[in-house]
Design an enzyme around this catalytic site. Sequence first.
Site, PDB file in Angstrom:
ATOM      1  N   ASP A 348      -4.238  -2.457   1.766  1.00 30.67           N
ATOM      2  CA  ASP A 348      -3.713  -2.218   3.100  1.00 30.67           C
ATOM      3  C   ASP A 348      -4.923  -1.952   4.002  1.00 30.67           C
ATOM      4  O   ASP A 348      -5.988  -1.562   3.517  1.00 30.67           O
ATOM      5  CB  ASP A 348      -2.776  -1.007   3.066  1.00 30.67           C
ATOM      6  CG  ASP A 348      -2.353  -0.568   4.446  1.00 30.67           C
ATOM      7  OD1 ASP A 348      -1.887  -1.421   5.213  1.00 30.67           O
ATOM      8  OD2 ASP A 348      -2.506   0.626   4.769  1.00 30.67           O
ATOM      9  N   ASP A 557       3.354   1.558   2.289  1.00 28.25           N
ATOM     10  CA  ASP A 557       3.114   0.520   1.290  1.00 28.25           C
ATOM     11  C   ASP A 557       3.869   0.763  -0.010  1.00 28.25           C
ATOM     12  O   ASP A 557       3.575   0.121  -1.018  1.00 28.25           O
ATOM     13  CB  ASP A 557       1.608   0.434   0.991  1.00 28.25           C
ATOM     14  CG  ASP A 557       0.794   0.178   2.242  1.00 28.25           C
ATOM     15  OD1 ASP A 557       1.123  -0.767   2.966  1.00 28.25           O
ATOM     16  OD2 ASP A 557      -0.150   0.933   2.500  1.00 28.25           O
TER      17      ASP A 557
END
Length: 657
Positions: A348, A557
Amino acid sequence: MKKTPYLFDEFFSSGLEESVSPFLTDSSRKYSKNLSLKAALVSAFFLLLAFVFSFISTPASYICLVFVFFLSGTHALIESIEDIRHFEINIDVLMTLAAFLSVLIDSALEGGLLLVLFALSGAMEEMVEKKSKSALYKLREITPTFAHVLNPDGSTFERSVKEIETNTKLIIKPGDIIPLDGVVIEGRSFVNLVHLTGESQPISKAKDETVQAGAKNLDGTLTISVTKTSNESTLSRIIKLIHHAQETKPKVQKFLDRFGKVYAITIILLSVVFATLLPFILKIPYIGYEGSIYRALAFLIAASPCALIIATPTAYLSAISSCAKNGILLKGGVSLDGLSKCSAMAFDKTGTLTTGSLRCSSIKTVFGDSCSEDKALSIAATLEKYAHHPIAYAITQEARDKKLLLHSVEDFKSVAGYGLEGIVNHERAAEKVFIGNPEYIYSKIENLSGAKESLDHAVTSSQNAICVLLAYGTIILFEFKDEVRANAKTTLESLKEKFNLKLIMLTGDHKHSAEHVAKSTSIDDVHFDLRPEDKLKIVSSYAQKSDLIMVGDGINDAPALARSTIGISMGGVGSDTAIDASDIVLLQDDLSHLSWLYAKAKKTHRIVRENLSLALAVIILTTTPALLGYIPLWLAVILHEGGTVIVGLNSLRLLKK
């Protein structure tokens, strides 16, 4: 009197370790440390005497052997009887059976040698296990059992941390370990989180800042308000997580546990068959040093898979402990197994490759009369002090750092997702002020001729920054950047070059920002403008082709972290979501640990293979010669126990940082 309950708490939290038992006196406590090893050494001394007396006085030799069998054999015999009573035929039963059967064939010295070496090996295994669990023991050791509670009248008293509820006020003196998570309500001090994160750099804590259980208070006195009970505290959760990791077994270890029971029964049955049939096959007697019973016992000992059984748990425990000392928490050895097989790593962007904290990088007038940076910042901070989002924090923090005075506001209004507005009294004038994203400002400046074109040009020129506009006749552009972590580039280059990992970026940010960070960190495969479900689809597609590691912040996430082969979260100390969402938690949010962790996983995999190969080699190379009479009983014992010790010591190599 205060010491007694403390000792009881310490005793039960230590896993019933004899040396801290509250039933022992202070003078006798030192004798209980490493008790099994001391008993084994005393037993070895009597075995040596028995061997010497066997040449001088047979009765004296037998008396010494009685002590050997009593010291080393009593515990083994009781445990074996209990196992048999519960229909558990394992390696310990196999060894005990061989030792006591040796007496029946007039090989009591060899039986005593087996018991002594078995006891020494067991004591060393116990020490190896304690060493490999050192992070857990260390955390338990530093965990305070009592805290200083502050009364409303200013007096203090001690109370067990298990009885303390939230909102209780505690006094933390210099040198104390903080017993429970809390918020500082008075005082200022530096604290050290080395026990939790491996990071020894002192961190300043002042009023309204949070402190975690397990942190050491260094210099000042703090008064904190408890926010979590002992069962929910950061230190408690970390202890539980490490314990869970040590109890969670990889596939190969689970297989060996099941294999050990079947194997032990098989070897016992084969030993009985060989003892019965060898006289007919090899034309040898049943009794004597060349007899079938003697050879069957040597075979039984040589074939015992003690080294094979401890080959994996000691390696994984050592690796898990080493990771914990470095501020890396794993949910079991399975995480190391999975990590070592992965060929790709996805990241990410925000909060993972970048710090996640916005910084005001530029303030400039883009339309109207020129305005100084300090004036624009003070007006912007006046409105943003009422908001709660990263940009508001960045603006107010910048104004605070520059010690700028803020103004009064009237008719304040917040338009969620767009911006803020209000009448700001600055420089003795009241003026309508707007601050927000470009779309919001465009809707407020329709009467300003030529402004929109100037703003469009300024915003599109800021490709790698987040733009916010301040408008009050004059229009000022604020640019914010989420900085790339200092060690991100070197870490990712190491992962790519040293381990040949494919690096991927998955982000919800726009194309220009994503490509800028990717270029700064040597990532070639970039996916941008992603929603959580988009990240999940991409991770799933990669996972079908090869094993994938996902590194994220553990909140947005979570689906991708769960779907990946191994999820690693930049969770930070005290993040419940990070701990729940991933397989591995980096407590320090330090990307540089990724390269070390991947190397540790590879090394663990290699050492497990070495241990298994060594253990199997000892079994294969000694069983048949023992059966054929080439390896005597005493040598079979030494080879068997020696292999076990070597495997344990090899596993301890993983404890190195």
